[in-house]
Enzyme design. Structure first.
Site: not given
Length: 367
Positions: A127, A149, A191, A233, A243, A247, A251, A254, A258, A271
């Site tokens: 956990r 993330k 980025e 960031k 997010e 935030r 993206n 993205h 993606h 990427h």
């Protein structure tokens, strides 16, 4: 900016989160090899170093020498195609065999794939155990290592299985960028450009003026690009850790990106390359929706191309396959996609678009 005026001394950024402990980001040249960097690990009884074979060969011995005590090293093959539940399970099995406890620490040494995968292991093993990110690619240094993330990919989509888990420390040594192949280095620049478009027009203009130094990997240029990207960031994720609001701006590129990456097959298109194409597409969408000028969209596209990044879809990719992959993305609902739309440089907004015909048309026109 005159590079001689850029301070090459190590910088430290602290990101404070409302729902979790703070995260400290260390940025500098040669800090990976400095034992003083690692004093925060004093007292740790178990260290797991997760990396890939290439990075281990480059930096594994060095980092083992400066860590407070020996770490168990676990390797994962390099590439998005290995960021899977199978790799995750193999790593968890290794931790269990070595009887890792809750007070252990995981050090992720490598690029975004290692950072995401090791981070997901740290988030879920018992956990949650302590995580230290040590990004060695430009893309990981300016983006994926900061903000918490973590994820693995699914055949249906990128990063569909994951969790938020903040690293206690992020150690960014910009000298590791010297060892990157040109294509891997260039993808990280996508980025950096992203931050200029969504938040800081001054950064965007600085990139335009200093392309030659950036492409030559001038140490002062890298120090400024990495530090400013992390500052932006940090500011955003500190306000919105999970997010739910601002935030989402991170993206940019993205939603399309993606889908492109998935449709191409993980490992075929990097990427950052997919995000570069995605930014061009989302800028075109912004223009068509009347939010952004054509001049601004063209200006961003020219900069990406000058940084050796792709701005058009590969010929082998079909718009239908990309759209199908986008349907499984986290940023999609049954009736609309969430995009980051640009108003002008440094000013963007995350919003939903339901005009599938327009979304599809832009894909078809960019192939």
């Amino acid at each position: 900016m005159v590079f001689e005026e850029v301070d090459l001394k190590a910088r430290t950024l602290t990101i404070n989160f409302a729902s979790s402990k703070s995260s400290t980001v260390h940025i500098g040249q040669g800090i990976l090899a400095d034992p003083e960097t690692w004093t925060f690990l004093n007292g740790t009884t178990q260290l797991a170093l997760i990396t890939n074979p290439t990075v281990r060969e480059l930096y594994g011995e060095l980092i083992q020498r400066v860590l407070p005590h020996n770490a168990d090293v676990f390797e994962v093959n390099d590439g998005e195609e290995y960021k899977t539940l199978e790799s995750y399970t193999a790593l968890v099995d290794s931790l269990i065999r070595h009887q890792y406890k809750r007070n252990s620490s995981i050090v992720a040494l490598g690029g975004g794939v290692i950072g995401d995968l090791a981070g997901f292991v740290a988030a879920t093993y018992l956990r949650g155990v302590r995580l230290i990110q040590v990004p060695t690619t430009l893309l990981a240094q300016v983006d994926s290592s900061v903000g918490g993330k973590t994820a693995v990919n699914h055949i249906r989509g990128k990063n569909l299985i994951g969790a938020f888990h903040q690293p206690e420390h992020v150690v960014i040594d910009t000298t590791t960028l010297d060892s990157l192949p040109q294509r891997i280095y260039a993808e990280g620049l996508a980025e950096v450009v992203k931050y200029g478009v969504i938040d800081d027009a001054g950064l965007f203009c600085w990139i335009e003026r200093n392309q030659e130094a950036i492409l030559a990997r001038d140490p002062r240029a890298l120090q400024h690009a990495v530090t400013r990207s992390c500052e932006i960031k940090a500011k955003i994720v500190e306000r919105d850790e999970l997010e739910s609001g601002v935030r989402m701006l991170l993206n940019f590129g993205h939603t399309y990106g993606h889908g492109i990456e998935n449709a191409a097959g993980y490992g075929k298109l990097l990427h950052g390359e997919a995000v570069s194409i995605g930014m061009v597409l989302e800028l075109e969408l912004s223009v068509r929706l009347g939010l952004c000028s054509r001049d601004t969209a063209d200006r961003v596209k020219r900069l990406l191309a000058s940084l050796n990044l792709p701005t058009r879809l590969p010929n082998a990719l079909a718009a239908q396959d990309i759209e199908s992959a986008m349907q499984h993305d986290k940023k999609a609902t049954d009736t609309q996609f969430r995009f980051v739309l640009v108003r002008n440089l440094g000013n963007a907004v995350a919003d939903y678009v339901s005009d599938f015909g327009l979304i599809r048309a832009i894909l078809m026109e960019t192939s």
